[in-house]
Every structure is written in C-alpha cells, then in structure tokens.
Design an enzyme around this catalytic site. Structure first.
Site, PDB file in Angstrom:
ATOM      1  N   ARG A 110       0.846  -1.180   0.000  1.00  0.00           N
ATOM      2  CA  ARG A 110       0.000   0.000   0.000  1.00  0.00           C
ATOM      3  C   ARG A 110       0.889   1.241   0.000  1.00  0.00           C
ATOM      4  NH1 ARG A 110      -1.728  -3.645   3.811  1.00  0.00           N
ATOM      5  NH2 ARG A 110      -3.872  -4.431   3.631  1.00  0.00           N
ATOM      6  N   HIS A 146      -3.415   2.560  -5.913  1.00  0.00           N
ATOM      7  CA  HIS A 146      -3.626   1.302  -5.198  1.00  0.00           C
ATOM      8  C   HIS A 146      -3.985   0.153  -6.145  1.00  0.00           C
ATOM      9  CE1 HIS A 146      -7.973   2.478  -5.250  1.00  0.00           C
ATOM     10  NE2 HIS A 146      -8.140   1.180  -5.369  1.00  0.00           N
ATOM     11  N   ARG A 154      -1.471  -2.722  -6.864  1.00  0.00           N
ATOM     12  CA  ARG A 154      -1.322  -3.879  -5.967  1.00  0.00           C
ATOM     13  C   ARG A 154      -1.892  -5.150  -6.586  1.00  0.00           C
ATOM     14  NH1 ARG A 154      -3.920  -3.732  -0.609  1.00  0.00           N
ATOM     15  NH2 ARG A 154      -2.206  -5.050   0.041  1.00  0.00           N
ATOM     16  N   HIS A 183      -3.319  -8.604   4.293  1.00  0.00           N
ATOM     17  CA  HIS A 183      -4.757  -8.441   4.471  1.00  0.00           C
ATOM     18  C   HIS A 183      -5.261  -9.331   5.598  1.00  0.00           C
ATOM     19  CE1 HIS A 183      -8.951  -7.886   3.563  1.00  0.00           C
ATOM     20  NE2 HIS A 183      -9.117  -9.182   3.479  1.00  0.00           N
ATOM     21  N   TYR A 220      -6.935 -17.437   7.490  1.00  0.00           N
ATOM     22  CA  TYR A 220      -5.630 -16.805   7.386  1.00  0.00           C
ATOM     23  C   TYR A 220      -4.552 -17.665   8.042  1.00  0.00           C
ATOM     24  CZ  TYR A 220      -1.761 -13.646   7.951  1.00  0.00           C
ATOM     25  OH  TYR A 220      -0.505 -13.110   7.916  1.00  0.00           O
TER      26      TYR A 220
END
Length: 235
Positions: A64, A171, A174, A197, A206
């Site tokens: 970012r 952005h 990305r 993220h 995750y």
C-alpha cells in the site's frame, strides 16, 4: 501519540480488500483495472525517476502507498530480495506525517520482490534514498518525507504520459500481484499474507505464508516481467 481519529486515508485511494477482490485478470470483480506488465513499466518509465521504484514495488510486492512511504534502508534486504514492512505512514488532518504500526498484525510482514527488480532497487538506494540505515527509502525532491498529496500530481502526469486509463489509481497497482496466483500455486491464504490483508471475515482461513512460497510467487512475477518486456532499469 496522534489521535487516530485525526488521520486521513494513507493509501492514495487505497481501501481494504475482501476475499472477492483476490481475483486475477484485467479487471477486478468490482471493476478496478489491472495493468499488464508492459503498462506497469510504461507508467514507471514515465514518472519522475525518484518514484520509479515506488511504482514497481507497488505492482510487484503489493504494498500500500503508506507502506513504501515508511520503508527505511534497513528494511530492504538486497541479498535476500526482501522488503520488510514494519510500519506505515499516516497523515494527520493538519498535514503532519508520522510512521505508525500497521493496522493489523497481518500488515507487519516480509515480502519477496522479483530478482528482475534488484538493479532498480540498488539504483534507487544509491541515488534517491535518504542516508543512514534509518533513512527513508522514498523521499521528496527536497529530501523531505514522501507526501501523498505531492506525489499525486506526478502520478497523474505519468498515467497520462503512459496512455493508461484515467480510472487507474495508485492502489490498483497492488492487484497485478494476484495474477500469478494460479500458475505459482498460491492460494487465497498466501495472497492474503503477501498483501497484509486480515479481517474478521478472513480470520478463519488466514495462515502465515512460508518464505519459500512467497519466493515462488516473486519468481513467477519475475517471469512475467521478462515475458512482458519489462526491465529493472532503463537501457
């Protein structure tokens, strides 16, 4: 410590990505553009030289805007081809800049960059980064911290000169990092780890990605650079 309520968006239009955004291709599921490798390099070659690496890292490491803006020299491992995100830049309503910890634990991470960018990284550190191990990797023309509002003018000019869509925001770079997902064998968990993220929706799936898997994604991105005619440095 500055009041978080006084912070402004530090992503040059960045926003949190959901699982539905992790889609490879020319257009994201929500209609956001994704450049080809050749178009990424066209923008990088059109922008001011001190910001060329910023464009390339955003595209090929999925950082970012606030993350490269806060990078220090000691966060760049030239031998291991890794950048480590330890902080992100934020801007207060009164214009003051400060570096803060990422918004989530997932945001603090090490990301491999393609070997094809090593020359560009080395060149940038030699010519444009601030001095010392704690010197910022990206600074403005007068040596001050990179400021989103000042960079935006350079971005718009480069975008126009490169002939890419005016709908492209910084952005959006990305998302090119998602493209090699299927060919490199990366799953959603690994893309999330690479992009830093994390959300309540994603928490159950995750997992931390191993450096070997991240290296495989960076190597595939490197192959895309070669196949797409990109160069780490202009001839």
């Amino acid at each position: 410590m500055p009041d978080r309520a006084d912070e402004v968006d530090d992503g040059v239009g960045d926003h949190a990505l959901g699982l539905d955004d992790l889609v490879a291709g020319g257009v994201q599921g929500d209609g956001e553009p994704v450049l080809t490798v050749a178009e990424v390099f066209a923008v990088a070659d059109a922008i001011a030289p001190r910001y060329r690496l910023l464009v390339l890292l955003a595209a090929f490491t999925t950082l970012r805007f606030g993350e490269p803006a806060a990078l220090r020299r000691r966060d760049v491992d030239l031998e291991g081809l890794i950048v480590t995100v330890r902080r992100a830049q934020a801007e207060l309503q009164d214009g003051r800049l400060f570096d803060k910890a990422p918004k989530s634990e997932a945001g603090m991470r090490s990301v491999s960059f393609p070997a094809e960018l090593l020359d560009a990284v080395t060149h940038h550190l030699e010519h444009f980064a601030a001095a010392g191990r704690d010197g910022h990797v990206f600074v403005g023309p007068q040596g001050g911290q990179l400021r989103r509002s000042n960079f935006r003018d350079d971005w718009v000019r480069a975008r126009k000169a490169a002939g890419v869509t005016a709908d492209l925001h910084f952005h959006d770079l990305r998302h090119i990092g998602n493209t090699p997902a299927s060919t490199a064998g990366a799953g959603t968990r690994e893309l999330m780890a690479r992009m830093g993220h994390s959300s309540s929706r994603a928490a159950l799936i995750y997992q931390h990605m191993t450096s070997d898997r991240d290296r495989a994604i960076a190597d595939r991105l490197g192959a895309m650079i070669r196949e797409g005619g990109g160069r780490g440095l202009r001839a």
